[in-house]
Write a protein that holds these residues in place. Structure first.
Motif, PDB file in Angstrom:
ATOM      1  N   VAL A 118       3.041  -1.817  -2.231  1.00  0.00           N
ATOM      2  CA  VAL A 118       3.805  -1.083  -1.079  1.00  0.00           C
ATOM      3  C   VAL A 118       4.812  -0.304  -1.885  1.00  0.00           C
ATOM      4  CG1 VAL A 118       4.952  -1.112   0.716  1.00  0.00           C
ATOM      5  CG2 VAL A 118       3.455  -2.926   0.178  1.00  0.00           C
ATOM      6  N   HIS A 139       2.250   7.723   5.551  1.00  0.00           N
ATOM      7  CA  HIS A 139       2.776   6.355   5.344  1.00  0.00           C
ATOM      8  C   HIS A 139       1.864   5.350   6.133  1.00  0.00           C
ATOM      9  CE1 HIS A 139       4.129   6.333   9.636  1.00  0.00           C
ATOM     10  NE2 HIS A 139       4.340   7.620   9.389  1.00  0.00           N
ATOM     11  N   GLY A 140       1.522   4.297   5.733  1.00  0.00           N
ATOM     12  CA  GLY A 140       0.887   3.283   6.317  1.00  0.00           C
ATOM     13  C   GLY A 140      -0.753   3.454   5.945  1.00  0.00           C
ATOM     14  N   GLN A 141      -1.083   4.339   5.370  1.00  0.00           N
ATOM     15  CA  GLN A 141      -2.618   4.476   4.992  1.00  0.00           C
ATOM     16  C   GLN A 141      -2.793   3.854   3.548  1.00  0.00           C
ATOM     17  OE1 GLN A 141      -3.476   8.491   5.065  1.00  0.00           O
ATOM     18  NE2 GLN A 141      -2.582   9.078   6.935  1.00  0.00           N
ATOM     19  N   TRP A 142      -3.766   3.316   3.698  1.00  0.00           N
ATOM     20  CA  TRP A 142      -4.317   2.426   2.583  1.00  0.00           C
ATOM     21  C   TRP A 142      -5.052   3.226   1.758  1.00  0.00           C
ATOM     22  CZ3 TRP A 142      -2.091  -1.997   1.305  1.00  0.00           C
ATOM     23  CH2 TRP A 142      -1.421  -2.812   2.515  1.00  0.00           C
ATOM     24  N   MET A 151      -0.174   1.091  -0.547  1.00  0.00           N
ATOM     25  CA  MET A 151       0.439   1.710   0.661  1.00  0.00           C
ATOM     26  C   MET A 151       1.705   2.200   0.583  1.00  0.00           C
ATOM     27  SD  MET A 151       0.428   0.279   4.805  1.00  0.00           S
ATOM     28  CE  MET A 151       1.899  -0.939   4.447  1.00  0.00           C
ATOM     29  N   ILE A 153       5.325   3.100   2.675  1.00  0.00           N
ATOM     30  CA  ILE A 153       6.078   2.986   3.674  1.00  0.00           C
ATOM     31  C   ILE A 153       7.445   3.801   3.729  1.00  0.00           C
ATOM     32  CG2 ILE A 153       5.137   0.792   4.612  1.00  0.00           C
ATOM     33  CD1 ILE A 153       7.758  -0.745   3.823  1.00  0.00           C
ATOM     34  N   ASP A 168       7.319   3.352  13.403  1.00  0.00           N
ATOM     35  CA  ASP A 168       6.321   3.853  12.567  1.00  0.00           C
ATOM     36  C   ASP A 168       6.242   2.712  11.624  1.00  0.00           C
ATOM     37  OD1 ASP A 168       5.433   5.756  13.926  1.00  0.00           O
ATOM     38  OD2 ASP A 168       6.339   7.379  12.461  1.00  0.00           O
ATOM     39  N   THR A 169       7.566   2.275  11.132  1.00  0.00           N
ATOM     40  CA  THR A 169       7.518   1.356   9.888  1.00  0.00           C
ATOM     41  C   THR A 169       6.929  -0.016  10.414  1.00  0.00           C
ATOM     42  OG1 THR A 169       9.208   2.616   8.921  1.00  0.00           O
ATOM     43  CG2 THR A 169       9.011   0.443   8.229  1.00  0.00           C
ATOM     44  N   GLU A 171       4.814  -0.605  12.641  1.00  0.00           N
ATOM     45  CA  GLU A 171       3.346  -0.569  12.752  1.00  0.00           C
ATOM     46  C   GLU A 171       2.661  -0.561  11.112  1.00  0.00           C
ATOM     47  OE1 GLU A 171       1.529  -0.838  15.227  1.00  0.00           O
ATOM     48  OE2 GLU A 171       3.287  -0.968  16.451  1.00  0.00           O
ATOM     49  N   ASP A 172       3.317  -0.076  10.202  1.00  0.00           N
ATOM     50  CA  ASP A 172       2.859  -0.226   8.725  1.00  0.00           C
ATOM     51  C   ASP A 172       3.259  -1.534   8.363  1.00  0.00           C
ATOM     52  OD1 ASP A 172       2.714   2.648   8.999  1.00  0.00           O
ATOM     53  OD2 ASP A 172       4.531   2.869   7.788  1.00  0.00           O
ATOM     54  N   ALA A 175       0.196  -3.764   9.657  1.00  0.00           N
ATOM     55  CA  ALA A 175      -0.961  -3.598   8.718  1.00  0.00           C
ATOM     56  C   ALA A 175      -0.861  -4.130   7.640  1.00  0.00           C
ATOM     57  CB  ALA A 175      -0.928  -1.776   8.690  1.00  0.00           C
TER      58      ALA A 175
END
Ligand code: SF4
Length: 199
Positions: A118, A139-142, A151, A153, A168-169, A171-172, A175
């Motif tokens: 990360v 952000h948050g995409q693998w 990923m 963040i 947003d963070t 949610e990340d 994930a």
């Protein structure tokens, strides 16, 4: 491959770039040397420089809170930075400084062999994922690189400056928790993690 002791000793004496002239301490990294999850920031700040440990100031406390949201403690992961010495006045590390230092991080990754990396913030993502990485959009995409799920963040410092980024963070982080459940074998998130980050 260098072993941990050799690597730490080399890093402790390093003057491969000018950051070595102004540091108080080399900030090598901390955590489980067999971790399945690594968190990588850009470089040490003032508190980190003084204590020799990454993410120990206000941003570090927030990182601890972020880990707690998904039921992790920093002792279960490994935390390091792109550059091991503090850039003066907390400026971004220069590309030349990153180039000089990146071999230490690559050696750490080779020894740890994480399943997940990360990146904390734009600088680490641009160095480790893609040079034109846009943290606000991506952000948050693998991304898979060399068998490692990666990923980015927002950096905790950015979350301190701009609390609007925290949902947003959150949610990340969820994930990340799902990815840990899916592919990690000995990293166990202790709590289901509920609610928004409060710190
Ligand atoms: S930042 Fe890295 S390359 Fe530069 S002196 Fe410190 S350890 Fe060496």
């Amino acid at each position: 491959m260098m072993d941990w002791d050799t690597l730490k000793a080399a890093c402790a004496q390093c003057h491969n770039c000018t950051l070595g002239e102004t540091r108080h301490n080399v900030v090598f990294g901390v955590g489980d040397e067999h971790a399945e999850v690594m968190f990588i920031g850009e470089g040490p700040g003032e508190n980190e420089d003084l204590q020799g440990e990454p993410f120990v100031g206000a941003a570090g406390h927030l990182l601890d809170d972020m880990l707690e949201i998904i039921g992790l403690h920093r002792s279960q992961v490994y935390i390091a930075n792109i550059v091991k010495c503090r850039p003066p006045h907390n400026r971004d590390p220069l590309n030349t400084e990153q180039d000089a230092c990146i071999a230490y991080l690559r050696a750490q990754v080779a020894l740890i062999q994480p399943k997940i990396i990360v990146c904390l913030g734009r600088i680490a993502a641009m160095r480790l994922i893609r040079s034109n990485f846009k943290i606000t959009r991506e952000h948050g995409q693998w991304t898979e690189k060399g068998g490692v799920q990666m990923m980015a963040i927002y950096h905790p410092s950015a979350l301190l400056r701009d609390p609007d980024k925290r949902p947003d963070t959150f949610e990340d982080l969820k994930a990340l928790q799902r990815q840990i459940h899916a592919i990690c074998t000995h990293t166990h998130c202790q709590t289901p993690g509920a609610g928004q980050p409060s710190a």
